[in-house]
Design a protein around this motif. Structure first.
Motif, PDB file in Angstrom:
ATOM      1  N   UNK A   1      -3.413  27.092  17.925  1.00 51.73           N
ATOM      2  CA  UNK A   1      -3.440  28.434  18.516  1.00 51.73           C
ATOM      3  C   UNK A   1      -2.461  28.566  19.680  1.00 51.73           C
ATOM      4  N   UNK A   2      -2.163  27.463  20.349  1.00 48.25           N
ATOM      5  CA  UNK A   2      -1.235  27.512  21.479  1.00 48.25           C
ATOM      6  C   UNK A   2       0.161  27.968  21.062  1.00 48.25           C
ATOM      7  N   UNK A   3       0.500  27.810  19.795  1.00 45.74           N
ATOM      8  CA  UNK A   3       1.806  28.246  19.304  1.00 45.74           C
ATOM      9  C   UNK A   3       1.676  29.467  18.397  1.00 45.74           C
ATOM     10  N   UNK A   4       0.657  29.495  17.544  1.00 45.42           N
ATOM     11  CA  UNK A   4       0.570  30.515  16.516  1.00 45.42           C
ATOM     12  C   UNK A   4      -0.532  31.551  16.726  1.00 45.42           C
ATOM     13  N   UNK A   5      -1.337  31.432  17.767  1.00 42.57           N
ATOM     14  CA  UNK A   5      -2.373  32.412  18.036  1.00 42.57           C
ATOM     15  C   UNK A   5      -1.792  33.681  18.649  1.00 42.57           C
TER      16      UNK A   5
ATOM     17  N   UNK B   1       5.576  33.451  27.691  1.00 45.70           N
ATOM     18  CA  UNK B   1       7.034  33.435  27.504  1.00 45.70           C
ATOM     19  C   UNK B   1       7.516  32.154  26.824  1.00 45.70           C
ATOM     20  N   UNK B   2       6.910  31.018  27.176  1.00 41.43           N
ATOM     21  CA  UNK B   2       7.309  29.739  26.594  1.00 41.43           C
ATOM     22  C   UNK B   2       7.099  29.736  25.076  1.00 41.43           C
ATOM     23  N   UNK B   3       5.926  30.156  24.622  1.00 37.50           N
ATOM     24  CA  UNK B   3       5.631  30.177  23.187  1.00 37.50           C
ATOM     25  C   UNK B   3       6.473  31.226  22.467  1.00 37.50           C
ATOM     26  N   UNK B   4       6.685  32.361  23.112  1.00 34.62           N
ATOM     27  CA  UNK B   4       7.490  33.424  22.509  1.00 34.62           C
ATOM     28  C   UNK B   4       8.938  32.962  22.329  1.00 34.62           C
ATOM     29  N   UNK B   5       9.488  32.306  23.336  1.00 34.61           N
ATOM     30  CA  UNK B   5      10.850  31.771  23.235  1.00 34.61           C
ATOM     31  C   UNK B   5      10.916  30.714  22.134  1.00 34.61           C
TER      32      UNK B   5
END
Length: 185
Positions: free
Chosen positions: A112-116, A123-127
């Motif tokens: 979930x930290x990447x795909x939730x 911003x980190x996951x979106x980038x």
């Protein structure tokens, strides 16, 4: 309502994939998800901006059924054929992922930290998603196909470029998982 089922065994799913590939080869069709993206861009008018999208997209309408089938099949699999068991990860992998900041590795199919949905606020996951998407798009175009096209159709039709591409996919995945991902998280 979820029915508790286990994944189909290899001796059922493998021959079904082989049957589909044999039918595609018989009818002279190629398979791959990235070709559907090209078709959708062409339908949307991208051919006005670049020659890559200038082709008769009506010849590829049949392939869009693959996208529709993947969406419907994924929904059916999650809603009716899933046993909600998560992913069976090695305890060492779980510890390594927890050390990187993943809260519950293995409890779902993807972290979930990447795909939730909450990841879109980070911003980190979106980038990571945008850069990863651009790299996958570039790689797909550079390799003249995606992982599904090369690994399933290309290898089944004994194409040497597909073998090289699949080896590259695995090497890239290993580098990402073992060297780059720990640096990012």
């Amino acid at each position: 309502m979820h029915y508790i089922l286990n994944p189909w065994p290899w001796y059922v799913s493998g021959p079904l994939i082989a049957l589909v590939m044999a039918l595609l080869l018989y009818f002279g069709k190629t398979f791959g998800m990235s070709s559907n993206l090209r078709t959708m861009c062409s339908i949307a008018g991208a051919g006005k901006f670049t020659d890559f999208f200038k082709f008769n997209w009506k010849d590829q309408i049949w392939n869009l059924t693959v996208v529709l089938g993947a969406i419907i099949g994924g929904f059916i699999a999650v809603q009716f054929l899933s046993n909600d068991s998560g992913t069976n990860l090695n305890p060492t992998t779980i510890t390594e992922l927890q050390n990187m900041g993943f809260k519950n590795p293995g409890t779902g199919l993807v972290p979930n930290e990447i795909f939730g949905l909450d990841a879109l606020a980070s911003p980190k996951a979106l980038i990571l998603l945008v850069v990863g998407g651009l790299l996958v798009g570039f790689g797909t175009r550079y390799a003249a196909g995606c992982t599904s096209g090369h690994a399933i159709l290309g290898l089944s039709s004994l194409q040497k470029p597909s073998l090289i591409a699949v080896i590259g996919f695995f090497i890239g995945g290993l580098i990402m998982a073992n060297f780059i991902l720990p640096l990012i998280f």
